[in-house]
Motif scaffolding. Structure first.
Motif, PDB file in Angstrom:
ATOM      1  N   ARG A  46     -35.622 -25.402   5.798  1.00  0.00           N
ATOM      2  CA  ARG A  46     -34.960 -25.541   7.010  1.00  0.00           C
ATOM      3  C   ARG A  46     -35.676 -26.920   7.371  1.00  0.00           C
ATOM      4  O   ARG A  46     -36.824 -27.169   7.320  1.00  0.00           O
ATOM      5  CB  ARG A  46     -35.707 -24.473   7.829  1.00  0.00           C
ATOM      6  CG  ARG A  46     -35.649 -24.981   9.497  1.00  0.00           C
ATOM      7  CD  ARG A  46     -36.188 -24.098  10.580  1.00  0.00           C
ATOM      8  NE  ARG A  46     -35.882 -24.474  11.883  1.00  0.00           N
ATOM      9  CZ  ARG A  46     -36.303 -25.521  12.702  1.00  0.00           C
ATOM     10  NH1 ARG A  46     -37.673 -25.904  11.856  1.00  0.00           N
ATOM     11  NH2 ARG A  46     -36.240 -25.667  13.781  1.00  0.00           N
ATOM     12  N   GLN A 104     -27.524 -28.785  15.166  1.00  0.00           N
ATOM     13  CA  GLN A 104     -28.008 -27.830  14.527  1.00  0.00           C
ATOM     14  C   GLN A 104     -26.909 -27.393  13.528  1.00  0.00           C
ATOM     15  O   GLN A 104     -25.874 -27.239  13.855  1.00  0.00           O
ATOM     16  CB  GLN A 104     -28.536 -26.605  15.486  1.00  0.00           C
ATOM     17  CG  GLN A 104     -28.789 -25.488  14.668  1.00  0.00           C
ATOM     18  CD  GLN A 104     -29.006 -24.325  15.498  1.00  0.00           C
ATOM     19  OE1 GLN A 104     -29.986 -24.148  16.094  1.00  0.00           O
ATOM     20  NE2 GLN A 104     -28.306 -23.229  15.588  1.00  0.00           N
ATOM     21  N   SER A 105     -27.190 -27.532  12.346  1.00  0.00           N
ATOM     22  CA  SER A 105     -26.228 -26.622  11.163  1.00  0.00           C
ATOM     23  C   SER A 105     -27.143 -25.895  10.241  1.00  0.00           C
ATOM     24  O   SER A 105     -28.071 -25.748  10.073  1.00  0.00           O
ATOM     25  CB  SER A 105     -25.694 -27.921  10.391  1.00  0.00           C
ATOM     26  OG  SER A 105     -26.762 -28.684   9.640  1.00  0.00           O
ATOM     27  N   GLN A 106     -26.374 -24.853  10.154  1.00  0.00           N
ATOM     28  CA  GLN A 106     -26.848 -23.551   9.509  1.00  0.00           C
ATOM     29  C   GLN A 106     -25.672 -23.206   8.106  1.00  0.00           C
ATOM     30  O   GLN A 106     -24.463 -23.226   8.554  1.00  0.00           O
ATOM     31  CB  GLN A 106     -27.081 -22.451  10.299  1.00  0.00           C
ATOM     32  CG  GLN A 106     -28.080 -22.517  11.325  1.00  0.00           C
ATOM     33  CD  GLN A 106     -28.261 -21.390  12.047  1.00  0.00           C
ATOM     34  OE1 GLN A 106     -27.189 -20.827  12.608  1.00  0.00           O
ATOM     35  NE2 GLN A 106     -29.193 -21.089  12.833  1.00  0.00           N
ATOM     36  N   TRP A 108     -24.925 -19.911   5.938  1.00  0.00           N
ATOM     37  CA  TRP A 108     -25.158 -18.680   5.818  1.00  0.00           C
ATOM     38  C   TRP A 108     -24.639 -17.962   4.787  1.00  0.00           C
ATOM     39  O   TRP A 108     -23.388 -18.493   4.285  1.00  0.00           O
ATOM     40  CB  TRP A 108     -24.490 -17.869   7.072  1.00  0.00           C
ATOM     41  CG  TRP A 108     -25.183 -18.081   8.483  1.00  0.00           C
ATOM     42  CD1 TRP A 108     -24.969 -19.274   9.321  1.00  0.00           C
ATOM     43  CD2 TRP A 108     -26.050 -17.291   9.013  1.00  0.00           C
ATOM     44  NE1 TRP A 108     -25.597 -19.250  10.286  1.00  0.00           N
ATOM     45  CE2 TRP A 108     -26.278 -17.991  10.220  1.00  0.00           C
ATOM     46  CE3 TRP A 108     -26.528 -16.051   9.191  1.00  0.00           C
ATOM     47  CZ2 TRP A 108     -27.134 -17.341  11.335  1.00  0.00           C
ATOM     48  CZ3 TRP A 108     -27.175 -15.555   9.929  1.00  0.00           C
ATOM     49  CH2 TRP A 108     -27.838 -16.131  11.282  1.00  0.00           C
ATOM     50  N   ILE A 117     -29.542 -16.829   6.822  1.00  0.00           N
ATOM     51  CA  ILE A 117     -29.555 -18.377   6.763  1.00  0.00           C
ATOM     52  C   ILE A 117     -30.177 -18.894   5.393  1.00  0.00           C
ATOM     53  O   ILE A 117     -31.615 -18.441   5.122  1.00  0.00           O
ATOM     54  CB  ILE A 117     -30.247 -18.931   7.729  1.00  0.00           C
ATOM     55  CG1 ILE A 117     -29.596 -18.440   9.301  1.00  0.00           C
ATOM     56  CG2 ILE A 117     -30.564 -20.378   7.849  1.00  0.00           C
ATOM     57  CD1 ILE A 117     -30.464 -18.746  10.644  1.00  0.00           C
ATOM     58  N   ALA A 120     -30.927 -24.438   6.934  1.00  0.00           N
ATOM     59  CA  ALA A 120     -30.850 -25.184   8.390  1.00  0.00           C
ATOM     60  C   ALA A 120     -31.228 -26.656   8.335  1.00  0.00           C
ATOM     61  O   ALA A 120     -32.169 -27.055   7.749  1.00  0.00           O
ATOM     62  CB  ALA A 120     -31.442 -24.150   9.181  1.00  0.00           C
TER      63      ALA A 120
END
Length: 131
Positions: A46, A104-106, A108, A117, A120
């Motif tokens: 993250r 915000q990018s995630q 999954w 996740i 991120a």
């Protein structure tokens, strides 16, 4: 995989629900749910506004130490895309402070039957007319 595998109704509904659960946990500071939704693995990453976190342990420690106030935000232009039944991305813009827009990018992955996740990235930039 073919283009027909993108955004199939079942997987898209599942990942959308997982993303919405994440957002509710984030804005209410439900650390247990946030910890659950990040894959427990040293390869989970993250990148935040002011921190680079490698592995679930660092991410969980950040969440535990983070202030529990001022977490409300509004989302814009959220795009959730499933690729097949086990991989998805979630991208959104968010607003908290006047004059800045967050991104915000995630990434999954569905692992052992649950969406988690695995990567991120969160950043904030000055707001522009085309944001």
């Amino acid at each position: 995989m073919t283009r027909d595998d993108i955004n199939q109704p079942g997987p898209l509904a599942e990942i959308t629900a997982a993303f919405e659960r994440y957002e509710a946990a984030l804005t209410s500071n439900d650390v247990a749910v946030l910890d659950e939704l990040f894959l427990v693995d040293p390869k989970t990453i993250r990148y935040g506004i002011g921190e680079n976190l490698y592995g679930h342990d660092e991410i969980a420690a950040f969440r535990a130490a983070r202030p529990a106030s001022g977490l409300e935000r509004s989302l814009e232009r959220t795009v959730i895309t499933s690729y097949g039944s086990d991989f998805a991305t979630a991208m959104t813009l968010f607003r908290r402070a006047l004059g800045k827009i967050g991104r915000q990018s995630q990434t999954w992955a569905k692992i052992d039957g649950d969406w988690r996740i695995v990567a991120a990235h969160v950043s904030v930039i000055p707001e522009t007319e085309d944001a």
